[in-house]
Design an enzyme around this catalytic site. Sequence first.
Site, short mmCIF file in Angstrom:
data_model
loop_
_atom_site.label_atom_id
_atom_site.label_comp_id
_atom_site.label_asym_id
_atom_site.label_seq_id
_atom_site.Cartn_x
_atom_site.Cartn_y
_atom_site.Cartn_z
N TYR A 169 17.18 -26.96 -20.55
CA TYR A 169 16.30 -26.38 -19.54
C TYR A 169 15.13 -27.33 -19.43
O TYR A 169 14.73 -27.93 -20.45
CB TYR A 169 15.73 -25.04 -20.01
N ARG B 3 28.79 -13.75 -25.82
CA ARG B 3 28.62 -12.54 -26.63
C ARG B 3 29.71 -12.39 -27.69
O ARG B 3 29.46 -11.84 -28.76
CB ARG B 3 28.57 -11.30 -25.73
N ARG C 219 15.96 -8.57 -16.96
CA ARG C 219 16.79 -7.81 -17.92
C ARG C 219 16.02 -6.56 -18.31
O ARG C 219 15.11 -6.59 -19.14
CB ARG C 219 17.13 -8.68 -19.12
N THR D 238 21.87 -26.31 -17.24
CA THR D 238 22.07 -24.98 -16.66
C THR D 238 21.24 -24.87 -15.38
O THR D 238 20.03 -25.08 -15.40
CB THR D 238 21.63 -23.90 -17.68
N PRO E 183 25.91 -21.76 -25.19
CA PRO E 183 24.51 -21.71 -25.63
C PRO E 183 23.98 -20.27 -25.58
O PRO E 183 24.13 -19.59 -24.57
CB PRO E 183 23.78 -22.58 -24.61
N HIS F 188 25.95 -16.87 -16.07
CA HIS F 188 25.04 -16.69 -17.21
C HIS F 188 25.34 -15.35 -17.92
O HIS F 188 24.45 -14.68 -18.42
CB HIS F 188 23.59 -16.71 -16.71
C1 LIG Z 1 21.91 -13.48 -25.73
C2 LIG Z 1 22.29 -14.56 -24.77
C3 LIG Z 1 21.47 -15.67 -24.62
C4 LIG Z 1 21.84 -16.70 -23.76
N1 LIG Z 1 21.06 -17.83 -23.68
C5 LIG Z 1 21.45 -18.86 -22.88
C6 LIG Z 1 20.70 -20.06 -22.86
O1 LIG Z 1 19.71 -20.22 -23.56
N2 LIG Z 1 21.13 -21.05 -22.02
C7 LIG Z 1 22.24 -20.92 -21.23
O2 LIG Z 1 22.59 -21.84 -20.49
N3 LIG Z 1 22.97 -19.79 -21.26
C8 LIG Z 1 22.61 -18.77 -22.07
N4 LIG Z 1 23.36 -17.63 -22.12
C9 LIG Z 1 24.58 -17.53 -21.30
C10 LIG Z 1 25.81 -18.03 -22.07
O3 LIG Z 1 25.72 -19.40 -22.31
C11 LIG Z 1 27.11 -17.73 -21.31
O4 LIG Z 1 27.00 -18.23 -20.00
C12 LIG Z 1 27.43 -16.24 -21.26
O5 LIG Z 1 27.08 -15.62 -22.47
C13 LIG Z 1 28.91 -16.03 -21.00
O6 LIG Z 1 29.19 -14.67 -20.91
P1 LIG Z 1 29.77 -13.80 -22.12
O7 LIG Z 1 28.59 -13.46 -22.97
O8 LIG Z 1 30.35 -12.61 -21.44
O9 LIG Z 1 30.77 -14.64 -22.86
C14 LIG Z 1 23.02 -16.59 -22.99
C15 LIG Z 1 23.84 -15.48 -23.15
C16 LIG Z 1 23.50 -14.48 -24.04
C17 LIG Z 1 24.42 -13.30 -24.20
#
Ligand SMILES: Cc1cc2nc3c(=O)[nH]c(=O)nc-3n(C[C@H](O)[C@H](O)[C@H](O)COP(=O)(O)O)c2cc1C
Length: 393
Positions: A138, A341, A173, A164, A86, A286
């Site tokens: 959420y 990412r 951030r 989550t 997500p 996250h």
């Molecule tokens: C821009 C961005 C927005 C994210 N938004 C959410 C979110 O809305 N809900 C959630 O559970 N995790 C969110 N995440 C975390 C991702 O689900 C995931 O845990 C994380 O991106 C994994 O790390 P990686 O980016 O190195 O693959 C977000 C991550 C990024 C980069």
Amino acid sequence: MTPSRAVASPRVVSIGDLRPVARRQVPKAVFDYLDGGAEGEVTLRENCRVFDDVTLRPRHAVAVPGCDLHTRVLGFDLSLPFLLAPVGYSRLMHPGGEVAAARAAGAAGTAYILSTISGHRLEDVKAASAGPVFYQLYLMGGRAAAEAVIERARSAGYSALVVTIDTPVSGMRERDYRNGMKELISGGLLGKIPFLPQVLARPGWLISFLRDGGLPDLPNVVIPGKGPMPLVDINAALASAAVTWADLRWIRELWRGPIVVKGVLTSDDARRAVDEGAAAISVSNHGGRQLDCVPASLRALPEVVAAVNGQVEVWMDGGIRRGTDIVKAICIGARAVLCGRAYAYGLAAAGEAGVARAIEILRVDLERTLRLLGCPSVGALDRSYVNVPVSWG
Ligand SMILES: Cc1cc2nc3c(=O)[nH]c(=O)nc-3n(C[C@H](O)[C@H](O)[C@H](O)COP(=O)(O)O)c2cc1C
């Protein structure tokens, strides 16, 4: 060069090559939102670096004519052992947003997880994908909004809820504050003025963003009797959206389908999630965006795998950029991994074509890695293919 041609260029051979393409397409505030992490970004960096601590143990001189990349996750047969995580505000990265990402995931035979902070209606996202789609919940807007969205997710055909638990408040951030993300997304015109030059520097993005009508209010956070939650309310809503174990029990009663608990880093939380009826756990920090200075996800994985002892599926996410990363996580006990990412760079770079390119890069990488390892399938990967530091247990 058009964005779709840029991502198809023979020079784009790794996820690391997609990142600068994304950076060239979107305003600095959007790129930093996607790329950045919390506070000093210690965990963000460590999530990627830690993969270097694990080395591979190949079996040479064995014939591996074909590689089977299939994995079973929550009873679904996926063509690949990675799912799309997500990612909130995906529609800011590209108008196709969550619909584009879900379509690319389905076309590749894998699953997509839709964030609560989505700019597209969950029904449209589900309809776009040929594969399974899970909804990340959420408790924004409280239990009334959650009850409404759970009912919608069920009717639309979502197969699991991903809850989550690492977001009692939004992480700090720092890049987002410096870039004026809040003002750009939800502030008035006067507040936006200091931050406008970075937006004007990306006219292509700006035109498609305006044509798309800008970011809509959150279509999946609807308190009954009221409309979709306005963007300006998001931070306050997140601050009162902490999920407790009692909430999880309430969600489970309501949903009655599989629940994945995302954001587990310790054996205590892992055992608690199992006791509370989780069908899977995602070991996750996250992507280094919440509490900084927690361990890298891969580093926390052995402790959680040992604690769970095979009772439920263990997934992990954080720092996945290469096929070797996926292989290492699976060898240490993950059933599958989530990529955040890695595909979001593709989305920002070129919408659906960019996500498809990111998935293809990882798929090809993974298949080559298995062949070089002398391993015929993802299902055959285990600890015997890796050297893990002794201190990891
Ligand atoms: C821009 C961005 C927005 C994210 N938004 C959410 C979110 O809305 N809900 C959630 O559970 N995790 C969110 N995440 C975390 C991702 O689900 C995931 O845990 C994380 O991106 C994994 O790390 P990686 O980016 O190195 O693959 C977000 C991550 C990024 C980069």
